[in-house]
Design an enzyme around this catalytic site. Structure first.
Site, PDB file in Angstrom:
ATOM      1  N   TRP A 164      70.146  -6.405  35.985  1.00  0.00           N
ATOM      2  CA  TRP A 164      70.411  -7.116  34.717  1.00  0.00           C
ATOM      3  C   TRP A 164      69.142  -7.145  33.849  1.00  0.00           C
ATOM      4  CZ3 TRP A 164      74.020 -11.998  34.813  1.00  0.00           C
ATOM      5  CH2 TRP A 164      75.240 -11.661  35.417  1.00  0.00           C
TER       6      TRP A 164
ATOM      7  N   ASP B 290      63.299 -14.965  40.659  1.00  0.00           N
ATOM      8  CA  ASP B 290      64.059 -14.853  41.904  1.00  0.00           C
ATOM      9  C   ASP B 290      63.163 -15.324  43.053  1.00  0.00           C
ATOM     10  OD1 ASP B 290      66.837 -13.033  42.569  1.00  0.00           O
ATOM     11  OD2 ASP B 290      65.621 -13.653  44.285  1.00  0.00           O
TER      12      ASP B 290
ATOM     13  N   LYS C 235      77.100 -17.227  36.829  1.00  0.00           N
ATOM     14  CA  LYS C 235      78.097 -16.876  37.857  1.00  0.00           C
ATOM     15  C   LYS C 235      78.566 -18.159  38.543  1.00  0.00           C
ATOM     16  CE  LYS C 235      76.863 -14.409  41.591  1.00  0.00           C
ATOM     17  NZ  LYS C 235      76.579 -13.058  42.080  1.00  0.00           N
TER      18      LYS C 235
ATOM     19  N   GLY D   8      66.974  -6.431  39.940  1.00  0.00           N
ATOM     20  CA  GLY D   8      66.498  -6.153  38.587  1.00  0.00           C
ATOM     21  C   GLY D   8      67.455  -5.363  37.696  1.00  0.00           C
TER      22      GLY D   8
ATOM     23  N   ASP E 209      72.872 -14.908  37.628  1.00  0.00           N
ATOM     24  CA  ASP E 209      73.746 -14.218  38.588  1.00  0.00           C
ATOM     25  C   ASP E 209      73.366 -14.654  39.998  1.00  0.00           C
ATOM     26  OD1 ASP E 209      75.689 -12.313  39.301  1.00  0.00           O
ATOM     27  OD2 ASP E 209      74.197 -10.732  39.548  1.00  0.00           O
TER      28      ASP E 209
ATOM     29  N   ASP F 299      61.744 -20.597  42.612  1.00  0.00           N
ATOM     30  CA  ASP F 299      62.953 -21.180  43.187  1.00  0.00           C
ATOM     31  C   ASP F 299      63.718 -21.929  42.099  1.00  0.00           C
ATOM     32  OD1 ASP F 299      64.905 -22.506  44.587  1.00  0.00           O
ATOM     33  OD2 ASP F 299      63.556 -23.251  46.153  1.00  0.00           O
TER      34      ASP F 299
END
Ligand SMILES: C[S@@+](CC[C@H](N)C(=O)[O-])C[C@H]1O[C@@H](n2cnc3c(N)ncnc32)[C@H](O)[C@@H]1O
Length: 175
Positions: A10, A28, A111, A8, A71, A47
């Site tokens: 970000w 997440d 990312k 958490g 990320d 998911d």
């Protein structure tokens, strides 16, 4: 929207950045427990490989996102080939989420753990946006293949320019 938001960090920065009139939703596989008690921020267990994720998160956000941060990274197994395949599958799944979650004109930071397949996906993502650049974080470990692709101005699902086909490995100029 923050994809791969646990634990958490970000989310906290994003919620402070958008302020009380904004809204941040994180997703997440892992639950943030105890939950962050921030009024303009929610997180859900979901998911990123689920094509129906939008049904879960868009009602919480109140519509398509203006900015998606991602990320996400799969758990490492220690077997390089397996880790690479998992990273590639996740990146492709996140790419598939763009038209389902992001509004036209919206921005996207993702990312990328570099590899041959990731570079192909990187190129495809760039074609969906008006501008894009690679960003390296000072926090990235030395020797890591991690980088971030920051893409601005989503063209929208119907206005995406097709990426040119990859040249074949053994292609020659001969007829
Ligand atoms: C590096 S952490 C994210 C850290 C986060 N940015 C922060 O500031 O706290 C990567 C996260 O990606 C999540 N993740 C990996 N694969 C996922 C998937 N298929 N669906 C949802 N989350 C996933 C992991 O559970 C992990 O929590």
């Amino acid at each position: 929207m923050d994809l791969g938001c646990w634990p958490g960090g970000w989310l906290q920065v994003a919620s402070a950045t958008v302020g009380p009139k904004g809204k941040v939703v994180g997703v997440d596989k892992a639950a943030i427990d105890p939950p962050l008690e921030i009024p303009n921020c929610e997180s859900v267990v979901g998911d990123l490989e689920d094509p129906k994720l939008c049904e879960q998160v868009l009602p919480l956000l109140g519509g398509l996102a203006g900015l998606i941060l991602c990320d996400a990274a799969p758990k490492l197994t220690g077997v390089r080939a397996v880790d690479r395949a998992n990273e590639e599958r996740l990146l492709e799944a996140v790419e598939m989420q763009i038209p389902l979650l992001l509004q036209e004109g919206g921005d996207f930071l993702v990312k990328i753990l570099d590899g041959p397949e990731a570079q192909i996906v990187d190129r495809r993502i760039r074609m969906k946006f008006r501008a894009a650049k690679t960003v390296k974080s000072k926090a990235t470990r030395k020797g890591s293949t991690e980088r971030y692709l920051f893409a601005k101005g989503y063209r929208g699902a119907k206005d995406t320019i097709e990426a040119p086909p990859e040249p074949e490995a053994d292609a020659t100029d001969e007829p």
